[in-house]
Design a protein around this motif. Structure first.
Motif, mmCIF file in Angstrom:
data_model
loop_
_atom_site.group_PDB
_atom_site.id
_atom_site.type_symbol
_atom_site.label_atom_id
_atom_site.label_comp_id
_atom_site.label_asym_id
_atom_site.label_seq_id
_atom_site.Cartn_x
_atom_site.Cartn_y
_atom_site.Cartn_z
ATOM 1 N N GLU A 1 16.902 1.613 -38.317
ATOM 2 C CA GLU A 1 15.937 1.323 -37.466
ATOM 3 C C GLU A 1 16.446 0.502 -36.455
ATOM 4 O OE1 GLU A 1 11.777 0.648 -40.356
ATOM 5 O OE2 GLU A 1 13.211 -1.191 -39.929
ATOM 6 N N ALA A 2 17.443 -0.260 -36.594
ATOM 7 C CA ALA A 2 18.254 -1.016 -35.658
ATOM 8 C C ALA A 2 18.725 -0.261 -34.548
ATOM 9 C CB ALA A 2 19.278 -2.221 -36.156
ATOM 10 N N LEU A 3 19.551 0.885 -35.188
ATOM 11 C CA LEU A 3 20.247 1.913 -34.540
ATOM 12 C C LEU A 3 19.377 2.873 -33.691
ATOM 13 C CD1 LEU A 3 23.317 3.325 -33.820
ATOM 14 C CD2 LEU A 3 22.958 4.564 -35.833
ATOM 15 N N ILE A 4 18.351 3.210 -34.075
ATOM 16 C CA ILE A 4 17.295 3.888 -33.496
ATOM 17 C C ILE A 4 16.761 3.314 -32.319
ATOM 18 C CG2 ILE A 4 14.964 4.921 -33.667
ATOM 19 C CD1 ILE A 4 15.790 5.873 -36.456
ATOM 20 N N GLU A 5 16.664 1.957 -32.175
ATOM 21 C CA GLU A 5 16.261 1.128 -31.150
ATOM 22 C C GLU A 5 17.158 1.039 -30.115
ATOM 23 O OE1 GLU A 5 13.992 -0.989 -28.894
ATOM 24 O OE2 GLU A 5 13.196 -0.005 -30.772
ATOM 25 N N GLU A 6 18.546 0.866 -30.424
ATOM 26 C CA GLU A 6 19.547 0.901 -29.520
ATOM 27 C C GLU A 6 19.670 2.334 -28.789
ATOM 28 O OE1 GLU A 6 21.258 -1.782 -28.491
ATOM 29 O OE2 GLU A 6 20.210 -3.016 -30.017
ATOM 30 N N TYR A 7 19.496 3.250 -29.596
ATOM 31 C CA TYR A 7 19.501 4.548 -28.826
ATOM 32 C C TYR A 7 18.331 4.717 -28.179
ATOM 33 C CZ TYR A 7 20.980 9.555 -29.027
ATOM 34 O OH TYR A 7 21.434 10.701 -28.602
ATOM 35 N N ARG A 8 17.281 4.280 -28.364
ATOM 36 C CA ARG A 8 16.018 4.588 -27.488
ATOM 37 C C ARG A 8 16.561 4.019 -26.084
ATOM 38 N NH1 ARG A 8 12.077 3.593 -32.074
ATOM 39 N NH2 ARG A 8 11.347 5.760 -32.169
ATOM 40 N N LYS A 9 17.035 2.511 -26.219
ATOM 41 C CA LYS A 9 17.450 1.836 -25.027
ATOM 42 C C LYS A 9 17.964 2.532 -23.894
ATOM 43 C CE LYS A 9 17.049 -2.850 -27.372
ATOM 44 N NZ LYS A 9 17.704 -3.898 -27.882
ATOM 45 N N ARG A 10 19.330 3.279 -24.541
ATOM 46 C CA ARG A 10 20.048 3.917 -23.833
ATOM 47 C C ARG A 10 20.047 5.481 -23.677
ATOM 48 N NH1 ARG A 10 25.552 0.447 -25.034
ATOM 49 N NH2 ARG A 10 26.123 1.338 -22.716
ATOM 50 N N HIS A 11 18.744 5.932 -24.014
ATOM 51 C CA HIS A 11 18.692 7.318 -24.152
ATOM 52 C C HIS A 11 19.109 8.093 -22.698
ATOM 53 C CE1 HIS A 11 16.473 11.263 -23.569
ATOM 54 N NE2 HIS A 11 16.519 11.274 -24.953
ATOM 55 N N ASP A 12 18.638 7.687 -21.587
ATOM 56 C CA ASP A 12 19.274 8.112 -20.222
ATOM 57 C C ASP A 12 20.423 8.173 -19.991
ATOM 58 O OD1 ASP A 12 16.400 8.894 -20.100
ATOM 59 O OD2 ASP A 12 15.909 7.541 -18.456
ATOM 60 N N GLU A 13 21.245 6.978 -20.341
ATOM 61 C CA GLU A 13 22.383 6.711 -19.988
ATOM 62 C C GLU A 13 23.041 7.719 -20.949
ATOM 63 O OE1 GLU A 13 25.818 3.053 -20.608
ATOM 64 O OE2 GLU A 13 23.590 2.828 -21.056
ATOM 65 N N MET A 14 23.014 8.185 -22.138
ATOM 66 C CA MET A 14 23.310 9.018 -23.072
ATOM 67 C C MET A 14 23.231 10.416 -22.314
ATOM 68 S SD MET A 14 25.241 9.851 -25.648
ATOM 69 C CE MET A 14 24.985 8.508 -26.775
ATOM 70 N N ALA A 15 22.183 10.684 -21.752
ATOM 71 C CA ALA A 15 21.817 12.076 -21.124
ATOM 72 C C ALA A 15 23.028 12.129 -20.005
ATOM 73 C CB ALA A 15 20.613 12.304 -20.787
ATOM 74 N N GLU A 16 22.848 11.121 -19.337
ATOM 75 C CA GLU A 16 24.148 10.997 -18.127
ATOM 76 C C GLU A 16 25.204 11.487 -18.408
ATOM 77 O OE1 GLU A 16 23.529 11.028 -14.789
ATOM 78 O OE2 GLU A 16 21.366 10.602 -14.659
ATOM 79 N N ALA A 17 25.769 10.717 -19.578
ATOM 80 C CA ALA A 17 27.301 10.979 -19.923
ATOM 81 C C ALA A 17 27.249 12.368 -20.628
ATOM 82 C CB ALA A 17 27.360 10.016 -21.257
ATOM 83 N N ILE A 18 26.465 12.904 -21.381
ATOM 84 C CA ILE A 18 26.705 14.408 -21.684
ATOM 85 C C ILE A 18 26.454 15.366 -20.645
ATOM 86 C CG2 ILE A 18 25.605 16.192 -23.294
ATOM 87 C CD1 ILE A 18 24.421 13.840 -24.981
ATOM 88 N N SER A 19 25.787 15.019 -19.833
ATOM 89 C CA SER A 19 25.677 15.981 -18.621
ATOM 90 C C SER A 19 27.172 16.144 -17.890
ATOM 91 C CB SER A 19 24.640 15.520 -17.690
ATOM 92 O OG SER A 19 24.644 16.520 -16.644
ATOM 93 N N GLN A 20 27.622 14.907 -17.691
ATOM 94 C CA GLN A 20 29.030 14.906 -17.014
ATOM 95 C C GLN A 20 30.156 15.317 -17.639
ATOM 96 O OE1 GLN A 20 30.335 11.023 -15.270
ATOM 97 N NE2 GLN A 20 31.253 12.004 -13.769
ATOM 98 N N GLU A 21 30.056 14.977 -19.000
ATOM 99 C CA GLU A 21 31.081 15.526 -19.838
ATOM 100 C C GLU A 21 31.071 17.084 -20.207
ATOM 101 O OE1 GLU A 21 31.635 12.950 -23.465
ATOM 102 O OE2 GLU A 21 29.723 13.713 -24.193
ATOM 103 N N MET A 22 30.127 17.653 -20.529
ATOM 104 C CA MET A 22 30.123 18.999 -20.847
ATOM 105 C C MET A 22 29.334 19.908 -20.091
ATOM 106 S SD MET A 22 27.003 19.828 -22.395
ATOM 107 C CE MET A 22 27.252 21.227 -23.401
ATOM 108 N N GLY A 23 28.740 19.287 -18.812
ATOM 109 C CA GLY A 23 28.187 20.355 -17.886
ATOM 110 C C GLY A 23 26.649 20.766 -18.089
ATOM 111 N N ALA A 24 26.002 20.094 -19.123
ATOM 112 C CA ALA A 24 24.524 20.470 -19.312
ATOM 113 C C ALA A 24 23.751 19.900 -18.157
ATOM 114 C CB ALA A 24 24.018 19.756 -20.666
ATOM 115 N N PRO A 25 22.630 20.743 -17.628
ATOM 116 C CA PRO A 25 21.837 20.340 -16.791
ATOM 117 C C PRO A 25 20.974 19.120 -17.030
ATOM 118 C CG PRO A 25 21.727 22.790 -16.851
ATOM 119 C CD PRO A 25 22.506 22.349 -17.991
ATOM 120 N N ILE A 26 21.039 18.063 -16.203
ATOM 121 C CA ILE A 26 20.642 16.849 -16.555
ATOM 122 C C ILE A 26 19.269 16.796 -17.059
ATOM 123 C CG2 ILE A 26 19.441 16.457 -14.382
ATOM 124 C CD1 ILE A 26 21.103 13.850 -16.739
#
Length: 480
Positions: A71-96
């Motif tokens: 539950e704690a990890l899920i909460e941390e992930y939710r907080k940084r979801h958009d930051e994660m999307a930005e990282a993935i988009s830049q590192e492997m090229g997925a449309p944002i």
């Protein structure tokens, strides 16, 4: 350019033992935006030792304790979801938008699924007077790919945490930034020291050392079939459990009673999603020979509607492929298809017009393909679709199963019972009827050279458990 010289080991960030650096390339620009240190054998040993040291204590934690950690990890992930999307988009090229909606979201989904299974899972039951109990498999080594980085990390880490395993993660060196961010989330969630460890490194170095290590009880690998064979060989001497989710060349059968106007565009979009970089992509489109030309026209129209462009640009529906190596491999296979006589419908060699820099590939369709051609046999891992005509339902089934792979398959029919009947004959771990989507509660995995074991839901959960029989135990005093 940010330099990442530390690994997450034993609950803290520690300096790598070596100094070999690797640039992380933005595939949209072909320029480095970060660099990582590659692990050596000393780093692998340190990470494994931390996981081994933490295992006994973590394996004995209660269901409630592990629920609270997830539950704690899920909460941390939710907080940084958009930051994660930005990282993935830049590192492997997925449309944002794809990175937000699917790539980053998949990680959260798998963590939530592991939590849901843990809440209700029955670890103990009886056969006659014997207690049958399921216990954590031990220290796990995870080797994950670049194409769906958080999907594959979370679908391994989530159930491992839920079942009481400890682990060492080696993400792809091509797309490592999302894993570094995930490790920060793990730390913030308060996962006990040594339970989760992360190192960066390449396959021949860190990956092989992890698979070979005598203190690793299970290695879970997602990637190419070629690399999966090497992992299995490295693991063989220690007889550890090996879980593999490998390649695919998935058939997509359109039956003569299907609605072609909707099915063909959907098939093209599904093949080209994530720039074609999905192991379960429906890359062989099997169609009635009498309607081959009709399908070709519909497929061409759908392919030419794909908007290839920079991942962060408005309207982009397909970004670049991940690397120069991947770009060149796709170009080579397109050239082979042309040389072997497949009809180029649209796309072809080179970059799309107006995109002179970046690993952009033209959305490509070949028609008049037969199942002996290279384009119908080898996994391209790019936006390339092969249209294969068939003369009868029996021939379609034979062509579909005529592959060394067996990950996924797709059937579209106006008659649901007909589709169900054919699904029973597919030699694949997954069958999608009439465009039905994936479900993270349902097992994901394949037959033949597409791997072994299953991920997702209760089946993925149980791959992290050993079965113990206690004879003469008696039924009293055991909670479910």
């Amino acid at each position: 350019m940010k330099s990442h010289r530390e690994f997450y080991i034993g609950g803290r960030w520690v300096a790598a033992s070596g100094a070999t650096m690797l640039p992380v390339i933005d595939p949209a620009t072909e320029t480095p935006f970060a660099e990582i240190t590659l692990a050596g054998s000393a780093d692998v040993d340190a990470a494994v030792a931390a996981a081994r040291g933490a295992f006994d204590g973590y394996a004995r934690t209660s269901r409630r304790e592990r629920i609270e950690l997830l539950e704690a990890l899920i909460e941390e992930y939710r907080k940084r979801h958009d930051e994660m999307a930005e990282a993935i988009s830049q590192e492997m090229g997925a449309p944002i938008e794809l990175a937000r909606r699917a790539q980053a979201a998949a990680g959260l989904d798998h963590l939530q699924q592991a939590l849901a299974v843990l809440r209700d899972y029955r670890f103990d039951h009886f056969i006659n007077d014997a207690l049958i109990t399921r216990e954590p498999v031990g220290v796990c080594g995870f080797i994950t790919p670049w194409n769906w980085p958080m999907n594959q990390i979370a679908c391994k880490v989530g159930p491992a945490l839920a079942t009481g395993c400890t682990m060492v993660l080696k993400p792809s060196e091509v797309a490592p930034i999302s894993a570094l961010l995930f490790s920060e989330m793990v730390h913030a969630a308060g996962i006990p020291a040594g339970v989760y460890n992360m190192i960066n490194g390449d396959g021949p170095g860190a990956g092989e050392a992890l698979a070979r290590h005598p203190d690793i009880d299970m290695v879970s690998f997602t990637g190419s079939t070629r690399a999966g064979v090497l992992v299995a060989k490295a693991a063989a001497d220690t007889v550890k459990r090996v879980h593999q989710e490998l390649g695919g060349k998935s058939p997509n059968i359109l039956l003569d009673d299907a609605d072609f106007d909707s099915a063909v565009p959907r098939s093209v979009r599904s093949c080209f999603g994530n720039s074609g970089q999905s192991c379960n992509a429906p890359t062989r489109l099997l169609v009635p020979r009498a309607r081959h030309d009709e399908v070709v026209a519909l497929a061409r129209k759908a392919a030419e509607a794909v908007h290839v462009g920079p991942p962060r640009a408005a309207g982009t529906t397909m970004g670049p492929v991940v690397s120069a190596v991947q770009f060149e491999r796709i170009q080579k296979l397109i050239g082979i298809a042309i040389a072997e006589g497949a009809t180029l419908v649209t796309g072809g060699p080179g970059r799309p017009d107006g995109l002179e820099r970046g690993y952009y590939v033209r959305p490509t369709i070949f028609a008049d393909v037969n199942n002996e051609m290279t384009i119908a046999r080898e996994e391209v891992f790019g936006p390339v679709l092969a249209i294969i005509p068939y003369d009868s339902e029996e021939e379609a089934i034979a062509i579909a199963n005529d592959t060394p792979y067996g990950l996924s398959s797709y059937i579209t029919s106006g008659n649901r019972e007909r589709a169900r009947r054919i699904a029973r004959r597919m030699r694949a771990g997954m069958v999608h009827l009439n465009g039905a989507p994936l479900d993270s509660a349902v097992p994901f995995g394949g037959y033949k050279q597409s791997g072994n074991g299953r991920e997702c839901g209760v089946f993925g959960f149980e791959d992290f458990l050993e079965v113990k029989a206690v004879f003469g135990h008696g039924r009293e005093g055991v909670a479910a």
